[in-house]
Structures are given as C-alpha cells and as structure tokens.
Design a protein around this motif. Structure first.
Motif, short mmCIF file in Angstrom:
data_model
loop_
_atom_site.label_atom_id
_atom_site.label_comp_id
_atom_site.label_asym_id
_atom_site.label_seq_id
_atom_site.Cartn_x
_atom_site.Cartn_y
_atom_site.Cartn_z
N ASN A 209 -63.28 32.35 -31.54
CA ASN A 209 -64.25 31.25 -31.67
C ASN A 209 -65.65 31.77 -31.38
N PRO A 210 -66.35 32.31 -32.39
CA PRO A 210 -67.71 32.81 -32.15
C PRO A 210 -68.64 31.68 -31.74
N ALA A 211 -69.67 32.05 -30.97
CA ALA A 211 -70.60 31.05 -30.45
C ALA A 211 -72.01 31.63 -30.46
N GLY A 212 -72.99 30.76 -30.23
CA GLY A 212 -74.36 31.20 -30.17
C GLY A 212 -75.23 30.20 -29.45
N ILE A 213 -76.41 30.66 -29.06
CA ILE A 213 -77.37 29.82 -28.33
C ILE A 213 -78.72 29.92 -29.03
N VAL A 351 -68.71 34.98 -44.07
CA VAL A 351 -68.81 35.20 -42.63
C VAL A 351 -67.82 34.29 -41.91
N GLY A 352 -67.73 33.05 -42.34
CA GLY A 352 -66.78 32.13 -41.74
C GLY A 352 -65.34 32.59 -41.90
N GLN A 353 -65.01 33.14 -43.08
CA GLN A 353 -63.66 33.64 -43.30
C GLN A 353 -63.37 34.84 -42.41
N LEU A 354 -64.37 35.71 -42.24
CA LEU A 354 -64.21 36.85 -41.33
C LEU A 354 -63.94 36.37 -39.91
N GLN A 355 -64.63 35.32 -39.52
CA GLN A 355 -64.43 34.77 -38.18
C GLN A 355 -63.02 34.19 -38.02
N GLU A 357 -60.45 35.18 -39.45
CA GLU A 357 -59.53 36.32 -39.40
C GLU A 357 -59.76 37.19 -38.16
N ASN A 358 -60.69 36.76 -37.28
CA ASN A 358 -61.02 37.51 -36.07
C ASN A 358 -61.43 38.94 -36.41
N GLY A 359 -62.33 39.06 -37.39
CA GLY A 359 -62.73 40.35 -37.91
C GLY A 359 -63.64 41.13 -36.97
N ASP A 360 -63.94 42.35 -37.36
CA ASP A 360 -64.75 43.29 -36.58
C ASP A 360 -66.15 42.73 -36.35
N ALA A 365 -71.96 41.58 -37.80
CA ALA A 365 -73.39 41.81 -37.56
C ALA A 365 -74.08 42.35 -38.80
N LYS A 366 -73.42 43.28 -39.52
CA LYS A 366 -74.02 43.85 -40.73
C LYS A 366 -74.18 42.80 -41.82
#
Length: 379
Positions: A209-213, A351-355, A357-360, A365-366
C-alpha cells in the motif's frame, strides 16, 4: 495579459463548475466570449483534502493569472523525497523549474483552490446558475439548442461539457463513449497538521500500500494511501475509516508513522475507488465539446488530473482563437490534447498496476521521474 479574441463564437455554455469548467469559462471569457456557467450543486461546494500541484499545473495556473494567489495560500516546495515504507530514504527527485519565475511544485487545500478560481469567475462577471444542468442538447449549423433541467431553454454558439467523470453532457451527445473503468485500487486521504520538520512532498514505496504526503499550507498536509479496492455493499462510516486507515499505516515509519500515531477522529478522512479512461475521438460533436474528467479521467499517481483539466480549458480557448471556424478550432484542441492526456492516463494506470503487483520501488521511481519529465514539455 492580452488575449487573442475568439471571433468564431460569441456565446458559450459551460456545464460543470469544477476545476476544468472554471478554467474553461475563465479562458473563454478572457477572449471575449459571453459565457454562462452552470453547476448541479446548489451550494457550489467542493469536498476533499489537499491537492498536489506539479510544475506543469502551476504553469497552467499562471496562464490563468492565479499563480500568486496559489503561492500565498498553498505550500511551495522544490523536490519530492522518496522513502521505503519503513522510513529509509531512497532518493530525492529534484523538481526542475520549468520556466523562469515558476515554482517547482507544491500543494493547496482543494476548497481553497476552488475559492480562488470562483473569485476569478466573479471578477470576470461570468453568470453562474447553481442547482442546474442540461437535459437535452441539439446541434444546429450555427449553435446548440439547450434544454435545462429546470425546463427552460437556451441557444449557444458552443456548449462545453466539464461535468465530471460521470458527465451528463457526454451521455447525451457522445454515444461512442463509455464510463471510466475501475483500476483495482482505492485511494485513502487524511487532512492533518504538518509533521515537525517536513519541508517537501514525500512518497513511501515498497509496501503493498504505497503512500505519500503533500504539504498544502504552512501548517497543513494531506496523506494519501493506495490500496487494492474491495467492493462492498455499504460505505464505511467515520469510525471505520479512522480505524482502518490507522491499521493500514501500521508498518510505516518516518512522517507517515508520525501521522498514524498523531491522527485523531477529528481529522478529515476519505476513501474512494479509482477509475480512469481516455475517451476515444472525437471529443466534439458539432458544437458540443468535452474537457477534463468528462473526456480524460485519470488516477492520482502523477498528481495531474487537475492540471490536465486546466490545460484543456486553456487550449480549447487558444485554438478557437487561432482558427477561423469552430470545427477547425475544436479539432485542433482535440489533436493538441489527445497524446498528452493519453500519456498521463496510461502511465498512471501502469504505475497503479505495478503497485498492485508490489513491484520494485526503483522501477516505480523511474516511471514517475520519466513521466514528470515529459509533462514539463510545453503543451
């Protein structure tokens, strides 16, 4: 700032008083068009936490003459810091200044941004009718006959549908288009006091579950988190929102962990499933045209939904001013916007699909860095 006058139309109706609709109304009015703006909400309200404003979005707002107000009432930063979810620093994305005098990036509370734009609409003496939408549209050679939801009628040289991802204008006049498609993710947001020492936007990667501020004011931020979306029969109440988000932040360190430990039931928390779509061409039917989420709805991964809507409103007015007839202006608007909006939507969904899949995190970032660099190009 002098604007080239639009000679091909004298009147326009903008349906939808959100960011895209107001940007369009402002841009048309500044070029001599008599604009009417309508919105279905009788209070013309906006809900939500903060909104990230990237350099390209700030560039678009500068064209609307609203940059200084955003700088004064929001928060401006020069970089985005990437962390592993546990607080370990990965790298800093230095946000380049894409034009002289333009801040790199920032954020603002969404209601404040709407109020800034609403004041500009008022200054331009654009009539606004609330609690109103359209129920029927009929193209004529020289305009559009409009039937409003209150039973009244009107005639305009141009009708602009800026009425959200669930656009009523789209459903009336664009049968080849369909609804936005779920991406499988949902977005959590909490608006809260700023953690001590935070001076830039932050991303937390490497977790399911990526997050940000995002800083939004001198003393205010919002935290977002993306999670797999699970359909359910009932919406979560405020207590469930609070308990669930606190649990979702269990593994996080750094400022995300500080927010978990500091958040209270008084802080505003929201959750919504994500959906996206790039509608197929044509984006116009006769003298009816779509802008913003009505035609290019994206997810928040590149923080560019609002920016794309503002750009589209500006470009529509610019192209109508540059071309001698309405049809040529609408086609030029469409062709100028299509590939840029497609890049934003396709990258955001990827990017959402990578997330999911718990991708690298390094790949993540790239992808972000590449997309943000492309967005810096002129529109």
């Amino acid at each position: 700032m002098n604007r080239e006058t639009i000679s091909s139309i004298a009147t326009a109706l903008v349906v939808g008083g959100g960011i895209g609709g107001m940007a369009t109304a402002i841009s048309l009015a500044e070029r001599g068009v008599k604009v009417d703006l309508i919105d279905l909400d009788p209070e013309w309200r906006v809900y939500g936490a903060g909104i990230t404003i990237t350099g390209p979005t700030l560039r678009a707002y500068r064209q609307l003459g609203l940059l200084e107000q955003i700088k004064q009432q929001g928060a401006i930063t020069s970089k985005t810091r990437l962390f592993r979810y546990d607080g370990h620093h990965i790298l800093d994305l230095e946000e380049p200044v894409i034009e002289e005098g333009l801040p790199a990036t920032g954020g603002i509370m969404r209601p404040i941004l709407h109020h800034i734009m609403q004041r500009r609409v008022t200054e331009l003496q654009i009539p606004v009718q609330l609690g109103l939408t359209v129920s029927a549209l009929e193209n004529r050679d020289d305009g559009v006959d409009v039937r409003f939801s209150n039973g009244t009628e009107g005639r305009y040289d141009l009708v602009v549908g800026a009425d959200s991802v669930a656009s009523g204008v789209r459903s009336i006049a664009f049968p080849h288009m369909g609804p936005a498609q779920p991406t499988g993710q949902g977005c959590w947001r909490i608006s809260i006091a700023k953690p001590p020492g935070l001076n830039a936007s932050e991303f937390f990667l490497g977790h399911a579950n990526p997050a940000g501020i995002t800083p939004c004011a001198p003393d205010k931020i919002y935290l977002w988190m993306l999670t797999p979306h699970v359909e359910r029969e009932q919406h979560m109440d405020e207590e469930e929102l609070f308990v669930t988000l606190k649990e979702l932040l269990r593994d996080f360190g750094g400022n995300a962990g500080w927010i978990r430990d500091t958040m209270t039931r008084e802080d505003w928390i929201n959750y919504r499933p994500l959906a996206a779509v790039l509608q197929p061409r044509d984006w116009f039917n006769g003298r009816i045209v779509l802008v913003g989420d009505a035609v290019h709805a994206t997810t928040p991964h590149l923080a560019s939904g609002a920016g794309m809507a503002v750009e589209s409103g500006i470009v529509l007015a610019e192209e109508l001013a540059r071309t001698p007839d309405v049809a040529s202006g609408l086609r030029a608007y469409q062709e100028r916007r299509f590939d840029r909006c497609r890049d934003v939507i396709e990258t955001s969904v990827a990017v959402g699909q990578l997330q999911l899949e718990n991708g690298d995190p390094q790949i993540h970032a790239k992808m972000l860095e590449g997309a943000l660099h492309r967005l810096n190009a002129p529109y």
